[in-house]
Enzyme design. Structure first.
Site, PDB file in Angstrom:
ATOM      1  N   CYS A 130       1.201  -1.150  -0.148  1.00 30.65           N
ATOM      2  CA  CYS A 130       0.613  -0.187   0.033  1.00 30.65           C
ATOM      3  C   CYS A 130       0.569   1.635  -0.233  1.00 30.65           C
ATOM      4  O   CYS A 130       0.202   2.345  -0.265  1.00 30.65           O
ATOM      5  CB  CYS A 130      -0.744   0.600   1.329  1.00 30.65           C
ATOM      6  SG  CYS A 130      -0.506  -0.381   2.539  1.00 30.65           S
ATOM      7  N   HIS A 243      -2.673   6.786   3.816  1.00 29.04           N
ATOM      8  CA  HIS A 243      -0.918   6.462   3.710  1.00 29.04           C
ATOM      9  C   HIS A 243      -0.476   8.019   3.643  1.00 29.04           C
ATOM     10  O   HIS A 243      -1.323   8.288   2.318  1.00 29.04           O
ATOM     11  CB  HIS A 243      -0.207   5.342   3.759  1.00 29.04           C
ATOM     12  CG  HIS A 243      -0.653   4.097   4.220  1.00 29.04           C
ATOM     13  ND1 HIS A 243      -1.556   4.311   5.398  1.00 29.04           N
ATOM     14  CD2 HIS A 243       0.498   2.597   3.914  1.00 29.04           C
ATOM     15  CE1 HIS A 243      -1.556   2.657   5.380  1.00 29.04           C
ATOM     16  NE2 HIS A 243      -1.227   1.930   4.599  1.00 29.04           N
TER      17      HIS A 243
END
Ligand code: A2P
Length: 332
Positions: A130, A243
């Site tokens: 990710c 993120h």
């Protein structure tokens, strides 16, 4: 060619699995039939798909009969054990774990970067890490323009990347702190509320963590750039979702902020949010739930020769996982 597909989602009750169901629905993926699979603990529970309840089944040897595409997001061990079964039964697997990512016969794909690699698949395509996915969404277009050599980066990773239990752990610790209580750390080795942990994934002998090396290893493969180098510190922060990555990148060619901004503004799947005087820059709260990643704080790096420093934020459950997986299925 079929027009509608039998789909299986392994890990349908998890943070990524739930998002996968929503993305399939939202993007109108031609699903004829959906099988929701999880551990025995969830068998009999229901998940919602297209406003209908679907009974969760326990994953087993026979889960993949007649399945065309199987999305796996139930951790490495489950992938290691059941991806071969799914392939043998004729399903094409899109795997979110790191188990097969670096195998030479397994394409590792970000559709905006190396979508053409999907053609080389032998029944299995890997979804990238990710943090790597979010960072490469900005690094790759800059690479096309200026030729990237190496990057130094620090990540700010949300707890949803560690799954549903980690989301609950942060929530419990925040609530406990408000009442002057303590709530134990179970998923992480230390409290995550009001803290930052310079520790994502397991430590290697080199001192880096496995997660930190993914940007270099996976970056080389996805960008077809074996000489790419990335020195990364991965940090878990008390953010629920999305993120962020602070990147300093060094390039072959001379760079300018104007050119870089122009390149980034045109890059697919990416939005340039870069007006510091107006306090406008990418932030997790703004990209949570959004398909596109955002990049900003673009500036000349004062410590590198042809360097740019920038900040990328992206919803790692979407671009870093579910959305990317469904985009791969769309390419198929
Ligand atoms: P379950 O809910 O039954 O435990 P998350 O990343 O949010 O923690 O979710 C992990 C997902 O993987 C969940 O859907 C979980 O199902 C599933 N899972 C975990 N272990 C297994 C297993 N051994 N077999 C099948 N599914 C599993």
């Amino acid at each position: 060619m079929k027009k509608e597909y039998h789909i299986a989602v392994v890990g349908a009750t998890g943070a990524v699995g739930a998002e996968l169901l929503r993305v399939l629905e939202r993007r109108n993926f031609p699903v004829l039939n959906l099988r929701a699979l999880a551990s025995g603990r969830s068998a009999g529970k229901k998940v919602q798909f297209r406003n209908k309840p679907i009974m969760v089944e326990e994953l087993g040897e026979n889960s993949f009969d007649n399945v065309d595409i199987a999305f796996f997001s139930a951790g490495g061990e489950t992938s290691r054990k059941f991806v071969p079964t799914a392939r043998k039964r004729g399903a094409v697997v899109i795997d979110n774990s790191s188990v097969f990512r670096m195998d030479s016969d397994v394409p590792l794909v970000i559709p905006e970067i190396n979508g053409q690699d999907v053609k080389e698949h032998h029944g299995l395509i890997a979804n990238p890490n990710c943090t790597t996915a979010v960072a490469l969404m900005a690094i790759y277009p800059l690479h096309r323009a200026f030729g990237v050599r190496r990057v130094f980066a620090a990540s700010y990773q949300a707890v949803s990347g560690s799954g549903a239990r980690a989301i609950a752990e942060l929530k419990n610790q925040v609530e406990a702190a408000a009442q002057d209580r303590q709530s134990p750390a179970q998923v992480y080795p230390h409290p995550i509320a009001f803290n930052v942990l310079p520790h994502v994934d397991v430590f290697l002998e080199s001192g880096y963590t496995k997660e930190e090396m993914k940007m270099q290893n996976e970056g080389c493969k996805i960008m077809h750039l074996p000489e790419f180098r990335a020195s990364v510190t991965c940090v878990r922060v008390p953010v629920y979702r999305a993120h962020s990555v602070a990147v300093s990148a060094e390039f072959e060619k001379k760079v300018s902020v104007e050119q870089a901004r122009e390149v980034l503004a045109k890059a697919p799947g990416l939005e340039l949010v870069d007006e510091p005087p107006m306090n406008r820059y990418p932030m997790p709260l703004n990209v949570a739930g959004k398909d596109n990643c955002e990049v900003g704080r673009v500036r000349l790096d004062c410590a590198l020769e042809n360097g740019l420093a920038f900040w990328v934020s992206g919803d790692q459950l979407l671009k870093g996982a579910a959305l990317n997986a469904v985009q791969i299925a769309e390419l198929l």
